[in-house]
Design a protein around this motif. Structure first.
Motif, PDB file in Angstrom:
ATOM      1  N   ASP A   1       0.827  -1.201   0.000  1.00 54.17           N
ATOM      2  CA  ASP A   1       0.000   0.000   0.000  1.00 54.17           C
ATOM      3  C   ASP A   1       0.865   1.256   0.000  1.00 54.17           C
ATOM      4  OD1 ASP A   1      -2.913   1.008   0.420  1.00 54.17           O
ATOM      5  OD2 ASP A   1      -1.752   2.116   1.898  1.00 54.17           O
ATOM      6  N   LEU A   2       1.916   1.249   0.812  1.00 53.18           N
ATOM      7  CA  LEU A   2       2.817   2.404   0.865  1.00 53.18           C
ATOM      8  C   LEU A   2       3.615   2.546  -0.429  1.00 53.18           C
ATOM      9  CD1 LEU A   2       4.125   2.119   4.544  1.00 53.18           C
ATOM     10  CD2 LEU A   2       2.639   3.900   3.612  1.00 53.18           C
ATOM     11  N   MET A   3       4.015   1.421  -0.997  1.00 55.79           N
ATOM     12  CA  MET A   3       4.731   1.482  -2.268  1.00 55.79           C
ATOM     13  C   MET A   3       3.860   2.123  -3.339  1.00 55.79           C
ATOM     14  SD  MET A   3       7.816   0.200  -1.992  1.00 55.79           S
ATOM     15  CE  MET A   3       8.290  -0.322  -3.643  1.00 55.79           C
ATOM     16  N   ALA A   4       2.573   1.844  -3.313  1.00 56.15           N
ATOM     17  CA  ALA A   4       1.660   2.372  -4.323  1.00 56.15           C
ATOM     18  C   ALA A   4       1.305   3.834  -4.081  1.00 56.15           C
ATOM     19  CB  ALA A   4       0.388   1.529  -4.352  1.00 56.15           C
ATOM     20  N   ASP A   5       0.863   4.152  -2.858  1.00 58.16           N
ATOM     21  CA  ASP A   5       0.304   5.478  -2.577  1.00 58.16           C
ATOM     22  C   ASP A   5       1.152   6.339  -1.654  1.00 58.16           C
ATOM     23  OD1 ASP A   5      -1.849   4.887  -4.158  1.00 58.16           O
ATOM     24  OD2 ASP A   5      -3.134   4.253  -2.507  1.00 58.16           O
ATOM     25  N   GLY A   6       2.148   5.726  -1.010  1.00 58.87           N
ATOM     26  CA  GLY A   6       2.915   6.483  -0.036  1.00 58.87           C
ATOM     27  C   GLY A   6       2.039   6.865   1.144  1.00 58.87           C
ATOM     28  N   SER A   7       2.371   7.975   1.795  1.00 66.48           N
ATOM     29  CA  SER A   7       1.602   8.431   2.955  1.00 66.48           C
ATOM     30  C   SER A   7       1.387   9.938   2.869  1.00 66.48           C
ATOM     31  CB  SER A   7       2.332   8.090   4.258  1.00 66.48           C
ATOM     32  OG  SER A   7       1.741   8.758   5.359  1.00 66.48           O
ATOM     33  N   GLU A   8       0.132  10.329   2.755  1.00 64.97           N
ATOM     34  CA  GLU A   8      -0.186  11.753   2.700  1.00 64.97           C
ATOM     35  C   GLU A   8       0.188  12.447   3.995  1.00 64.97           C
ATOM     36  OE1 GLU A   8      -3.999  14.713   1.741  1.00 64.97           O
ATOM     37  OE2 GLU A   8      -4.258  12.529   1.782  1.00 64.97           O
ATOM     38  N   ALA A   9      -0.018  11.753   5.128  1.00 62.67           N
ATOM     39  CA  ALA A   9       0.326  12.342   6.426  1.00 62.67           C
ATOM     40  C   ALA A   9       1.815  12.634   6.513  1.00 62.67           C
ATOM     41  CB  ALA A   9      -0.090  11.411   7.561  1.00 62.67           C
ATOM     42  N   GLU A  10       2.639  11.709   6.016  1.00 66.73           N
ATOM     43  CA  GLU A  10       4.085  11.924   6.049  1.00 66.73           C
ATOM     44  C   GLU A  10       4.505  13.016   5.070  1.00 66.73           C
ATOM     45  OE1 GLU A  10       6.011  10.863   8.256  1.00 66.73           O
ATOM     46  OE2 GLU A  10       4.681   9.370   9.151  1.00 66.73           O
ATOM     47  N   ARG A  11       3.864  13.064   3.904  1.00 64.86           N
ATOM     48  CA  ARG A  11       4.206  14.107   2.928  1.00 64.86           C
ATOM     49  C   ARG A  11       3.859  15.495   3.468  1.00 64.86           C
ATOM     50  NH1 ARG A  11       2.210  10.066  -0.777  1.00 64.86           N
ATOM     51  NH2 ARG A  11       0.138  11.047  -0.824  1.00 64.86           N
ATOM     52  N   ASN A  12       2.742  15.581   4.200  1.00 66.44           N
ATOM     53  CA  ASN A  12       2.333  16.877   4.761  1.00 66.44           C
ATOM     54  C   ASN A  12       3.224  17.317   5.914  1.00 66.44           C
ATOM     55  OD1 ASN A  12       0.191  17.038   2.966  1.00 66.44           O
ATOM     56  ND2 ASN A  12      -1.296  16.154   4.387  1.00 66.44           N
ATOM     57  N   ALA A  13       3.808  16.354   6.632  1.00 65.22           N
ATOM     58  CA  ALA A  13       4.577  16.680   7.836  1.00 65.22           C
ATOM     59  C   ALA A  13       6.077  16.818   7.586  1.00 65.22           C
ATOM     60  CB  ALA A  13       4.346  15.593   8.898  1.00 65.22           C
ATOM     61  N   THR A  14       6.530  16.441   6.407  1.00 64.14           N
ATOM     62  CA  THR A  14       7.967  16.327   6.168  1.00 64.14           C
ATOM     63  C   THR A  14       8.402  17.140   4.966  1.00 64.14           C
ATOM     64  OG1 THR A  14       7.691  14.023   6.875  1.00 64.14           O
ATOM     65  CG2 THR A  14       9.848  14.651   6.040  1.00 64.14           C
ATOM     66  N   ASP A  15       9.533  17.815   5.111  1.00 65.75           N
ATOM     67  CA  ASP A  15      10.135  18.501   3.975  1.00 65.75           C
ATOM     68  C   ASP A  15      10.448  17.484   2.893  1.00 65.75           C
ATOM     69  OD1 ASP A  15      12.779  19.412   2.492  1.00 65.75           O
ATOM     70  OD2 ASP A  15      11.790  21.224   3.216  1.00 65.75           O
ATOM     71  N   GLU A  16      10.194  17.823   1.647  1.00 61.05           N
ATOM     72  CA  GLU A  16      10.360  16.872   0.549  1.00 61.05           C
ATOM     73  C   GLU A  16      11.767  16.298   0.482  1.00 61.05           C
ATOM     74  OE1 GLU A  16       9.590  16.514  -4.287  1.00 61.05           O
ATOM     75  OE2 GLU A  16       9.175  18.390  -3.216  1.00 61.05           O
ATOM     76  N   ASN A  17      12.768  17.100   0.805  1.00 61.02           N
ATOM     77  CA  ASN A  17      14.158  16.638   0.771  1.00 61.02           C
ATOM     78  C   ASN A  17      14.481  15.683   1.915  1.00 61.02           C
ATOM     79  OD1 ASN A  17      14.757  18.225  -1.516  1.00 61.02           O
ATOM     80  ND2 ASN A  17      15.115  20.035  -0.209  1.00 61.02           N
ATOM     81  N   ASP A  18      13.596  15.622   2.907  1.00 57.66           N
ATOM     82  CA  ASP A  18      13.806  14.772   4.082  1.00 57.66           C
ATOM     83  C   ASP A  18      12.833  13.597   4.096  1.00 57.66           C
ATOM     84  OD1 ASP A  18      15.031  14.108   6.539  1.00 57.66           O
ATOM     85  OD2 ASP A  18      13.431  15.108   7.662  1.00 57.66           O
ATOM     86  N   LEU A  19      12.059  13.434   3.032  1.00 55.84           N
ATOM     87  CA  LEU A  19      11.004  12.433   2.981  1.00 55.84           C
ATOM     88  C   LEU A  19      11.515  11.121   2.402  1.00 55.84           C
ATOM     89  CD1 LEU A  19       7.873  11.964   3.318  1.00 55.84           C
ATOM     90  CD2 LEU A  19       7.684  12.624   0.899  1.00 55.84           C
ATOM     91  N   SER A  20      11.227  10.022   3.088  1.00 53.92           N
ATOM     92  CA  SER A  20      11.606   8.705   2.590  1.00 53.92           C
ATOM     93  C   SER A  20      10.890   8.430   1.274  1.00 53.92           C
ATOM     94  CB  SER A  20      11.222   7.625   3.617  1.00 53.92           C
ATOM     95  OG  SER A  20      11.277   6.329   3.030  1.00 53.92           O
ATOM     96  N   ASP A  21      11.579   7.767   0.349  1.00 55.16           N
ATOM     97  CA  ASP A  21      10.966   7.407  -0.928  1.00 55.16           C
ATOM     98  C   ASP A  21       9.748   6.510  -0.731  1.00 55.16           C
ATOM     99  OD1 ASP A  21      12.711   8.875  -2.430  1.00 55.16           O
ATOM    100  OD2 ASP A  21      14.021   7.199  -2.947  1.00 55.16           O
ATOM    101  N   LEU A  22       9.725   5.757   0.368  1.00 54.70           N
ATOM    102  CA  LEU A  22       8.594   4.881   0.637  1.00 54.70           C
ATOM    103  C   LEU A  22       7.301   5.673   0.739  1.00 54.70           C
ATOM    104  CD1 LEU A  22       7.362   2.119   1.386  1.00 54.70           C
ATOM    105  CD2 LEU A  22       8.038   2.564   3.755  1.00 54.70           C
TER     106      LEU A  22
END
Length: 390
Positions: free
Chosen positions: A158-179
């Motif tokens: 599920d994470l491989m497909a859609d990732g996590s909106e909560a993590e994308r909203n909380a994390t700077d893109e340069n600090d965000l895991s590819d997962l």
């Protein structure tokens, strides 16, 4: 104390010899009908272990006393590896650990998740120590999860497909895991689950708090030996960030609503049963094939009906079990498309429910005291997966 020490040495020595000598010679398997031969990643269940764990050096989770299953399969021409994830961790945490092992990176549980659940954001660093050599849309993988390993591989997909909106909203893109970025649904070819509590288990509901029956010395020894290497230390994290929480029926059903079934992935599930239906409609364990560890829980689960705190009705369809997981729960996740397996009509994007496997919860690991030779079972399964239309 000296006598007890000698007994332990004898047991360990016997286990080592048994595991190393009991494997059958395996000629490399080739098939003109194979359409793929992608890597297989095996993911253990609750309190389990894998190739990164010390326990695996003297007792293989996959094969147990029946010998090293993955070594056998590799000799058959399959490319198989055993992952090591938190033995008590939540599906989320285990999926993050699995991703890091497969990609050779540091474990990142996510900024939002780690802050909300009260634990460190980063875990073990697998840089330079990846479980597999390559993984991409071209080099796909097949995921095989036993017990809670089923929820783990579903969460990863599920994470491989859609990732996590909560993590994308909380994390700077340069600090965000590819997962957590998603967009990698096509990195997974198939998912197979074995005795997985997709919809939870009544093992918790049926537990009446009575004192457990006395176990033998060898059972105590094996239990203590395994738990020494697999028990997670308390670190102050939230109570809902553990596998036990995810396996309660209400919580498992909620998780099912979140985890989608991917259109490009093949899904297979093997439910297990080691119980026999009684004249009154209840189920009792078949002691010839049920580990003594599961006898009491199998009896309780085979009699229990009721209603969960969330209002879900546990009826007679939940009575059949494998000693730890209800057979109906292991068929397929509720709310997901599913059908009975038909070799001539296997399609992606829905669960193919395999025939119920006769055995207890450990049978597809190879059993412990109820030894079960599963080598040919897995060779035939992997052969079938390799023969699916690509």
């Amino acid at each position: 104390m000296k006598i007890k020490g000698k007994i332990i040495v004898v047991i360990l020595t016997a286990a080592l010899l048994f595991c190393s000598c009991s494997g059958q010679p395996a000629a490399k398997r080739t098939s003109d009908e194979w359409n793929t031969n992608y890597t297989y990643v095996f993911v253990h269940g609750l309190s389990g272990w894998g190739s990164y764990d010390s326990t695996n050096k003297f007792l293989k989770y996959w094969g147990m006393f029946g010998g090293d299953l993955l070594k056998y399969l590799n000799k058959q021409g399959f490319d198989c590896y055993a992952a090591s994830v938190d033995p008590q961790g939540s599906a989320w945490d285990r999926a993050c650990e699995l991703y890091a092992q497969l990609t050779g990176n540091i474990v990142d549980y996510g900024k939002e998740h780690s802050e909300r659940c009260g634990h460190e954001r980063f875990g073990t660093d697998y840089t330079g120590n990846a479980l597999i050599s390559s993984w991409s849309a071209q080099d796909k993988i097949n995921l095989i999860g036993h017990s809670f390993g089923g929820a783990t591989v579903r969460m990863l997909a599920d994470l491989m497909a859609d990732g996590s909106e909560a993590e994308r909203n909380a994390t700077d893109e340069n600090d965000l895991s590819d997962l957590f970025k998603g967009g990698k649904a096509d990195w997974i070819y198939s998912i197979t689950t074995l005795a997985a509590p997709h919809n939870g288990t009544t093992a918790y509901n049926a537990d009446d708090g009575t004192e457990e029956e006395e176990t033998s010395g060898i059972q105590d020894f094996m239990s203590n030996m395994v738990s020494k290497f697999t028990t997670t230390k308390e670190d102050g994290r939230a109570a809902y960030d553990y596998a036990a929480y995810d396996m309660y029926i209400d919580n498992a059903l909620e998780l099912n609503k979140q985890l989608q079934t991917l259109d490009n992935v093949y899904y297979f599930s093997y439910p297990c049963s080691s119980t026999i239906k009684n004249d009154d409609g209840t189920y009792s364990p078949d002691e010839a094939i049920t580990e003594s560890t599961f006898i009491k829980s199998a009896i309780k689960m085979g009699r229990y009906t009721g209603v969960t705190d969330g209002g879900y009705v546990i009826d007679e369809s939940w009575l059949e079990n494998d000693g730890l997981v209800n057979t109906i729960s292991a068929t397929a996740p509720f709310y997901s498309p599913s059908k009975k397996f038909d070799r001539n009509n296997v399609s992606k994007g829905n669960w193919n429910i395999m025939p119920v496997y006769t055995g207890d919860h450990m049978s597809l690991q190879g059993g412990l005291f109820k030894k079960n030779d599963v080598k040919e079972f897995y060779a035939e399964l992997l052969d079938m997966l390799n023969s699916l239309p690509s």
